[in-house]
Motif scaffolding. Structure first.
Motif, PDB file in Angstrom:
ATOM      1  N   ARG A 155       0.959  -1.417   0.077  1.00 58.18           N
ATOM      2  CA  ARG A 155       0.082  -0.005   0.239  1.00 58.18           C
ATOM      3  C   ARG A 155       0.829   1.334   0.097  1.00 58.18           C
ATOM      4  O   ARG A 155       0.196   2.383  -0.034  1.00 58.18           O
ATOM      5  CB  ARG A 155      -0.937  -0.104   1.238  1.00 58.18           C
ATOM      6  CG  ARG A 155      -1.933  -1.296   1.127  1.00 58.18           C
ATOM      7  CD  ARG A 155      -2.697  -1.322   2.084  1.00 58.18           C
ATOM      8  NE  ARG A 155      -3.146  -0.134   3.194  1.00 58.18           N
ATOM      9  CZ  ARG A 155      -3.719   0.106   3.946  1.00 58.18           C
ATOM     10  NH1 ARG A 155      -4.830  -0.348   4.014  1.00 58.18           N
ATOM     11  NH2 ARG A 155      -3.796   1.392   4.826  1.00 58.18           N
ATOM     12  N   GLY A 156       2.281   1.032   0.024  1.00 61.31           N
ATOM     13  CA  GLY A 156       3.008   2.132  -0.171  1.00 61.31           C
ATOM     14  C   GLY A 156       4.079   2.407   1.013  1.00 61.31           C
ATOM     15  O   GLY A 156       4.221   1.299   1.636  1.00 61.31           O
ATOM     16  N   VAL A 157       4.481   3.623   1.217  1.00 66.08           N
ATOM     17  CA  VAL A 157       5.475   4.050   2.167  1.00 66.08           C
ATOM     18  C   VAL A 157       4.933   4.768   3.120  1.00 66.08           C
ATOM     19  O   VAL A 157       4.281   5.906   3.102  1.00 66.08           O
ATOM     20  CB  VAL A 157       6.872   4.529   1.456  1.00 66.08           C
ATOM     21  CG1 VAL A 157       7.826   4.834   2.748  1.00 66.08           C
ATOM     22  CG2 VAL A 157       7.394   3.833   0.427  1.00 66.08           C
ATOM     23  N   LEU A 158       5.207   4.271   4.642  1.00 68.80           N
ATOM     24  CA  LEU A 158       4.783   5.127   5.677  1.00 68.80           C
ATOM     25  C   LEU A 158       5.497   5.261   6.439  1.00 68.80           C
ATOM     26  O   LEU A 158       6.858   4.599   6.831  1.00 68.80           O
ATOM     27  CB  LEU A 158       3.456   4.291   6.726  1.00 68.80           C
ATOM     28  CG  LEU A 158       3.062   4.985   7.842  1.00 68.80           C
ATOM     29  CD1 LEU A 158       2.593   6.341   7.397  1.00 68.80           C
ATOM     30  CD2 LEU A 158       2.377   3.957   8.834  1.00 68.80           C
ATOM     31  N   VAL A 159       6.186   6.665   6.880  1.00 66.80           N
ATOM     32  CA  VAL A 159       7.220   7.121   7.558  1.00 66.80           C
ATOM     33  C   VAL A 159       6.708   8.077   8.735  1.00 66.80           C
ATOM     34  O   VAL A 159       5.678   8.681   8.620  1.00 66.80           O
ATOM     35  CB  VAL A 159       8.183   8.025   6.936  1.00 66.80           C
ATOM     36  CG1 VAL A 159       9.222   8.636   7.626  1.00 66.80           C
ATOM     37  CG2 VAL A 159       8.861   7.321   5.669  1.00 66.80           C
ATOM     38  N   GLU A 160       7.034   7.552   9.984  1.00 68.83           N
ATOM     39  CA  GLU A 160       6.473   8.142  11.319  1.00 68.83           C
ATOM     40  C   GLU A 160       7.922   8.731  12.023  1.00 68.83           C
ATOM     41  O   GLU A 160       8.911   7.835  12.200  1.00 68.83           O
ATOM     42  CB  GLU A 160       5.889   7.405  12.164  1.00 68.83           C
ATOM     43  CG  GLU A 160       4.553   7.148  11.512  1.00 68.83           C
ATOM     44  CD  GLU A 160       3.462   6.266  12.273  1.00 68.83           C
ATOM     45  OE1 GLU A 160       4.133   5.351  12.811  1.00 68.83           O
ATOM     46  OE2 GLU A 160       2.342   6.542  12.402  1.00 68.83           O
ATOM     47  N   SER A 161       8.090   9.820  12.384  1.00 69.06           N
ATOM     48  CA  SER A 161       9.339  10.294  12.728  1.00 69.06           C
ATOM     49  C   SER A 161       9.091  11.402  13.942  1.00 69.06           C
ATOM     50  O   SER A 161       8.199  11.951  14.093  1.00 69.06           O
ATOM     51  CB  SER A 161      10.210  10.968  11.537  1.00 69.06           C
ATOM     52  OG  SER A 161      11.459  11.251  12.114  1.00 69.06           O
ATOM     53  N   ARG A 162       9.934  11.638  14.821  1.00 69.94           N
ATOM     54  CA  ARG A 162       9.954  12.334  16.104  1.00 69.94           C
ATOM     55  C   ARG A 162      11.552  13.061  15.852  1.00 69.94           C
ATOM     56  O   ARG A 162      12.261  12.404  15.832  1.00 69.94           O
ATOM     57  CB  ARG A 162       9.609  11.798  17.182  1.00 69.94           C
ATOM     58  CG  ARG A 162       8.448  11.315  17.330  1.00 69.94           C
ATOM     59  CD  ARG A 162       8.050  11.155  18.709  1.00 69.94           C
ATOM     60  NE  ARG A 162       7.602  12.077  19.547  1.00 69.94           N
ATOM     61  CZ  ARG A 162       6.511  12.794  19.195  1.00 69.94           C
ATOM     62  NH1 ARG A 162       5.589  12.243  18.348  1.00 69.94           N
ATOM     63  NH2 ARG A 162       5.968  13.484  20.053  1.00 69.94           N
ATOM     64  N   TYR A 212       6.367  14.017  12.739  1.00 72.18           N
ATOM     65  CA  TYR A 212       5.880  14.250  11.190  1.00 72.18           C
ATOM     66  C   TYR A 212       5.270  12.619  10.696  1.00 72.18           C
ATOM     67  O   TYR A 212       5.935  11.769  11.084  1.00 72.18           O
ATOM     68  CB  TYR A 212       6.534  14.781  10.140  1.00 72.18           C
ATOM     69  CG  TYR A 212       7.970  14.164   9.486  1.00 72.18           C
ATOM     70  CD1 TYR A 212       7.907  13.059   8.796  1.00 72.18           C
ATOM     71  CD2 TYR A 212       8.886  14.510  10.132  1.00 72.18           C
ATOM     72  CE1 TYR A 212       9.193  12.580   8.327  1.00 72.18           C
ATOM     73  CE2 TYR A 212      10.321  14.018   9.835  1.00 72.18           C
ATOM     74  CZ  TYR A 212      10.200  13.030   8.803  1.00 72.18           C
ATOM     75  OH  TYR A 212      11.388  12.472   8.681  1.00 72.18           O
ATOM     76  N   THR A 213       4.363  12.566  10.071  1.00 73.49           N
ATOM     77  CA  THR A 213       3.814  11.410   9.190  1.00 73.49           C
ATOM     78  C   THR A 213       3.763  11.799   7.809  1.00 73.49           C
ATOM     79  O   THR A 213       3.279  12.539   7.422  1.00 73.49           O
ATOM     80  CB  THR A 213       2.468  10.979   9.758  1.00 73.49           C
ATOM     81  OG1 THR A 213       2.471  10.870  11.261  1.00 73.49           O
ATOM     82  CG2 THR A 213       2.079   9.553   9.161  1.00 73.49           C
ATOM     83  N   LEU A 214       4.682  10.898   7.079  1.00 70.63           N
ATOM     84  CA  LEU A 214       4.700  11.122   5.807  1.00 70.63           C
ATOM     85  C   LEU A 214       4.288   9.746   5.005  1.00 70.63           C
ATOM     86  O   LEU A 214       4.388   8.696   5.383  1.00 70.63           O
ATOM     87  CB  LEU A 214       6.212  11.296   5.246  1.00 70.63           C
ATOM     88  CG  LEU A 214       6.525  11.517   3.704  1.00 70.63           C
ATOM     89  CD1 LEU A 214       7.401  12.656   3.621  1.00 70.63           C
ATOM     90  CD2 LEU A 214       6.980  10.360   3.063  1.00 70.63           C
ATOM     91  N   ARG A 215       3.566   9.828   3.843  1.00 70.82           N
ATOM     92  CA  ARG A 215       3.101   8.927   3.003  1.00 70.82           C
ATOM     93  C   ARG A 215       3.758   9.114   1.592  1.00 70.82           C
ATOM     94  O   ARG A 215       3.721  10.170   1.124  1.00 70.82           O
ATOM     95  CB  ARG A 215       1.435   8.670   3.057  1.00 70.82           C
ATOM     96  CG  ARG A 215       1.067   8.245   4.233  1.00 70.82           C
ATOM     97  CD  ARG A 215      -0.513   8.343   4.357  1.00 70.82           C
ATOM     98  NE  ARG A 215      -0.890   7.776   5.560  1.00 70.82           N
ATOM     99  CZ  ARG A 215      -0.766   6.866   6.275  1.00 70.82           C
ATOM    100  NH1 ARG A 215      -0.394   5.740   5.641  1.00 70.82           N
ATOM    101  NH2 ARG A 215      -1.318   6.579   7.492  1.00 70.82           N
TER     102      ARG A 215
END
Length: 181
Positions: free
Chosen positions: A24-31, A41-44
Motif C-alpha cells: 500500500r506504499g511507504v509510511l514514515v513516522e518520525s520524531r 511528522y507522518t509522511l506517505r
C-alpha cells in the motif's frame, strides 16, 4: 520496518524515524527532539516512492501538505506555486533526501533537477525549492541547491537513507530508537 536515528551535527537534536514499506506504499513516522525544529511528522508515499502527503506537528501547530492529481494543497489551500514539485524537503530532517534518491533511481554519473516543496522549520512555511541530485558513486550523491551556493556530498546506505550529511546530520550507531509518544 526500518528504524533510523540521526543526530544533528550543528544542533543538539536527534531524529528517530520509522519507515514501513508495503504493497500500500511507504509510511514514515518520525520524531525530532531538541533544537528549535523539534517536531513530529507522518509522511506517505506510493510504493514507487512518489510523495503523496505529510502532516507535521510542531509547537502546538499542525501543517498538512498533500500532492494529488489536482495539485498541491497546504493546510487545505491550493498552492499553484508548487505545481512542479514532486517531493517535500523538511529542513530539519535528512530523510527528505531519500524521497528523490529512491524515486529517481539515478545511475552513477547521472543528474536530475527537481523542485521540492520546502518546509522551513520551525516556521512551518512551505516554498518551492529547486535542487539537483547527481549520483557520484554507489553510495554517494551530490546535493545542490539551484538557487544558492549550498551543496553537500551525501553518503547513503543501500536503501537511500542518509548515513552522513556533512555539517548537518550523521546516523547514530548502536543506539536504540526513541520511544514513540
Amino acid at each position: 520496518m526500518t528504524t533510523i536515528v540521526w543526530k544533528g551535527v550543528e544542533t543538539a537534536s536527534s531524529e528517530s524515524c520509522r519507515i514501513e514499506e508495503g504493497p500500500r506504499g511507504v509510511l514514515v513516522e518520525s520524531r525530532i527532539h531538541g533544537g528549535a525544529a523539534a517536531c513530529s511528522y507522518t509522511l506517505r508515499a506510493t510504493e514507487d516512492w512518489e510523495f503523496t502527503g505529510i502532516v507535521v506537528r510542531a509547537g502546538g501547530r499542525e501543517l498538512d501538505v498533500h500532492r494529488t492529481d489536482r495539485g498541491w494543497e497546504v493546510s487545505e489551500e491550493a498552492r499553484s506555486d508548487l505545481r512542479d514539485a514532486r517531493e517535500v524537503d523538511i529542513s530539519a530532517s535528512p530523510f527528505s533526501n531519500t524521497l528523490p534518491i529512491r524515486r529517481l533511481r539515478l545511475d552513477i554519473g547521472e543528474s536530475a533537477d527537481i523542485i521540492t516543496a520546502y518546509i522551513r522549520m520551525p516556521e512551518l512555511e512551505v516554498t518551492p525549492d529547486p535542487q539537483r541530485y547527481t549520483r557520484i558513486s554507489e553510495n554517494e550523491y551530490l546535493y545542490e541547491s539551484r538557487d544558492s551556493d549550498f551543496r553537500r556530498s551525501l553518503t547513503v546506505d543501500v536503501n537511500g537513507l542518509v548515513v552522513e550529511y556533512p555539517g548537518l546530520f550523521t546516523r547514530a550507531v548502536d543506539e536504540p530508537p526513541l520511544a514513540p509518544q
